[in-house]
Design an enzyme around this catalytic site. Structure first.
Site, mmCIF file in Angstrom:
data_model
loop_
_atom_site.group_PDB
_atom_site.id
_atom_site.type_symbol
_atom_site.label_atom_id
_atom_site.label_comp_id
_atom_site.label_asym_id
_atom_site.label_seq_id
_atom_site.Cartn_x
_atom_site.Cartn_y
_atom_site.Cartn_z
ATOM 1 N N ASN A 6 -5.159 1.189 -11.466
ATOM 2 C CA ASN A 6 -5.144 2.453 -10.597
ATOM 3 C C ASN A 6 -4.417 1.913 -9.329
ATOM 4 O O ASN A 6 -5.029 1.249 -8.643
ATOM 5 C CB ASN A 6 -6.453 2.930 -10.450
ATOM 6 C CG ASN A 6 -6.414 4.028 -9.454
ATOM 7 O OD1 ASN A 6 -5.451 4.485 -9.305
ATOM 8 N ND2 ASN A 6 -7.658 4.345 -9.250
ATOM 9 N N LYS B 62 -3.534 3.829 -7.261
ATOM 10 C CA LYS B 62 -3.992 4.832 -6.107
ATOM 11 C C LYS B 62 -2.553 5.451 -5.335
ATOM 12 O O LYS B 62 -1.598 5.551 -6.020
ATOM 13 C CB LYS B 62 -5.081 4.051 -4.924
ATOM 14 C CG LYS B 62 -6.060 3.492 -5.993
ATOM 15 C CD LYS B 62 -7.199 2.992 -5.245
ATOM 16 C CE LYS B 62 -8.400 2.526 -5.910
ATOM 17 N NZ LYS B 62 -9.705 2.253 -5.288
ATOM 18 N N HIS C 26 -12.293 10.154 -10.056
ATOM 19 C CA HIS C 26 -12.506 8.814 -9.339
ATOM 20 C C HIS C 26 -13.505 9.291 -8.095
ATOM 21 O O HIS C 26 -13.369 10.424 -7.398
ATOM 22 C CB HIS C 26 -11.122 8.296 -8.782
ATOM 23 C CG HIS C 26 -11.158 6.929 -8.307
ATOM 24 N ND1 HIS C 26 -11.451 6.503 -7.156
ATOM 25 C CD2 HIS C 26 -10.801 5.733 -8.869
ATOM 26 C CE1 HIS C 26 -11.537 5.413 -6.776
ATOM 27 N NE2 HIS C 26 -11.037 4.842 -8.088
ATOM 28 N N GLU D 135 -13.046 8.229 -5.187
ATOM 29 C CA GLU D 135 -12.327 8.916 -3.936
ATOM 30 C C GLU D 135 -11.895 9.907 -4.100
ATOM 31 O O GLU D 135 -11.979 11.016 -2.952
ATOM 32 C CB GLU D 135 -11.076 7.981 -3.632
ATOM 33 C CG GLU D 135 -11.174 6.434 -3.478
ATOM 34 C CD GLU D 135 -10.333 5.444 -3.966
ATOM 35 O OE1 GLU D 135 -9.376 5.674 -4.345
ATOM 36 O OE2 GLU D 135 -10.720 4.201 -3.922
ATOM 37 N N GLU E 246 -17.795 2.704 -12.214
ATOM 38 C CA GLU E 246 -17.219 2.179 -10.990
ATOM 39 C C GLU E 246 -18.461 2.374 -9.740
ATOM 40 O O GLU E 246 -18.453 3.477 -9.198
ATOM 41 C CB GLU E 246 -16.064 2.900 -10.523
ATOM 42 C CG GLU E 246 -15.040 2.585 -11.577
ATOM 43 C CD GLU E 246 -13.488 2.715 -10.807
ATOM 44 O OE1 GLU E 246 -12.823 1.783 -10.799
ATOM 45 O OE2 GLU E 246 -13.361 3.643 -9.868
ATOM 46 N N GLY F 251 -12.781 -1.843 -3.501
ATOM 47 C CA GLY F 251 -12.131 -2.105 -2.431
ATOM 48 C C GLY F 251 -12.876 -2.991 -1.423
ATOM 49 O O GLY F 251 -12.424 -3.280 -0.505
ATOM 50 N N SER G 71 -13.450 -3.915 -7.375
ATOM 51 C CA SER G 71 -13.096 -5.435 -7.056
ATOM 52 C C SER G 71 -12.738 -6.362 -8.367
ATOM 53 O O SER G 71 -13.145 -7.585 -8.244
ATOM 54 C CB SER G 71 -13.959 -5.955 -5.958
ATOM 55 O OG SER G 71 -13.971 -5.276 -4.814
HETATM 56 P P1 13P Z 1 -10.532 -2.204 -6.414
HETATM 57 O O1 13P Z 1 -10.231 -3.027 -7.745
HETATM 58 O O2 13P Z 1 -9.349 -2.077 -5.456
HETATM 59 O O3 13P Z 1 -11.648 -2.493 -6.069
HETATM 60 O O4 13P Z 1 -10.512 -0.601 -7.057
HETATM 61 C C1 13P Z 1 -11.237 -0.331 -8.041
HETATM 62 C C2 13P Z 1 -11.007 1.119 -8.494
HETATM 63 O O5 13P Z 1 -11.283 1.998 -7.629
HETATM 64 C C3 13P Z 1 -9.974 1.515 -9.587
HETATM 65 O O6 13P Z 1 -10.238 2.770 -9.854
#
Ligand code: 13P
Length: 249
Positions: free
Chosen positions: A10, A12, A95, A97, A165, A171, A211
């Site tokens: 992803n 982002k 997601h 976010e 997740e 992150g 992560s």
């Molecule tokens: P990270 O791998 O940067 O923690 O992000 C995970 C994520 O949100 C994947 O959709």
């Protein structure tokens, strides 16, 4: 039938179209012998360039969101049909976010998921609890709510992927332990089987995300309930992402 592992990046809001094309060009030779499904979920505007750059490889194309309406007055949005016509096969939905910053709810996640399925896309639907919820002992309650609403009306769970997740692991560098991730994904699977019995839940794939990286992928992927990963930060460098994809090597 065994559940085929699926590792998805992803990106982002990272990589311009030309940067994205460079990244997948570097990735192609590194993942050519991958046994799992390999997907990159890219910003919508990168789709044409990345599509061209992955041609002839194992890498499949995914988007990061989709609107639920077929078409109409939804300024700034993109429909499932638009994605499909461009050769997109997967789309991330719900997601954390998007839930936190863009008002996404379980109801809209459900509508987007059904729209994606209708258009022949494979939704990668994200669920998971916040740190407060985990520490308050509410993880199962939150997951139960998401499970009961987000997947309503789906008839065949072999056609979707769930990404578990935990928000506290995204992150932050704070990955769930192998056991924590396995246990919670096992719980999700058990609950899905109960709520959506006889809808092919036996073939539902559930990824871990948060992560996940070159170092911890092998341990996480060795867990029996974990069918793949949704990778943020570590998907932005070809070598790092390839190491996750090649977790079994
Ligand atoms: P990270 O791998 O940067 O923690 O992000 C995970 C994520 O949100 C994947 O959709």
């Amino acid at each position: 039938m065994a559940r085929k592992p699926i590792i998805a990046g992803n990106w982002k809001m990272n990589n311009t179209a030309s940067e994205g094309a460079e990244l997948v060009k570097a990735l192609k030779p590194l993942v050519k012998d991958a046994k799992c499904e390999v997907v990159v979920c890219v910003p919508a505007i990168d789709i044409p360039a990345v599509k061209k750059a992955i041609h002839g490889s194992k890498i499949r194309l995914g988007a990061q969101n989709v609107h639920f309406a077929e078409k109409g007055a939804y300024t700034g949005e993109i429909s499932a049909k638009m994605l499909k016509e461009y050769g997109v096969q997967y789309v991330i939905i719900g997601h954390s976010e998007r839930r936190a910053y863009f008002g996404e709810t379980d109801e809209t996640v459900n509508k987007r998921t059904l729209a994606a399925l209708n258009a022949g896309l494979t939704p990668i639907v994200c669920i998971g609890e916040s740190l407060e919820e985990r520490e308050g002992g509410l993880t199962e309650k939150v997951l139960d709510r998401q499970i009961s609403i987000d997947f309503q009306g789906i008839e065949d769970f072999s056609k979707i992927v769930i990404a578990y997740e935990p928000i506290w692991a995204i992150g932050t560098g704070r990955t769930a332990t192998d056991e924590q991730a396995n246990e919670t994904i096992g719980y999700i699977r058990k609950r899905m089987k109960k709520v959506y019995a006889h809808k092919n839940v036996g073939r539902l794939r559930i990824q871990y995300g948060g992560s996940m990286n070159a170092k911890n992928a092998k341990g996480l992927m060795a867990q029996p309930e974990i069918d793949g990963g949704l990778i943020g930060g570590a998907s932005l460098k070809a070598e790092d992402f390839a190491k996750v994809v090649n977790f079994d090597k």
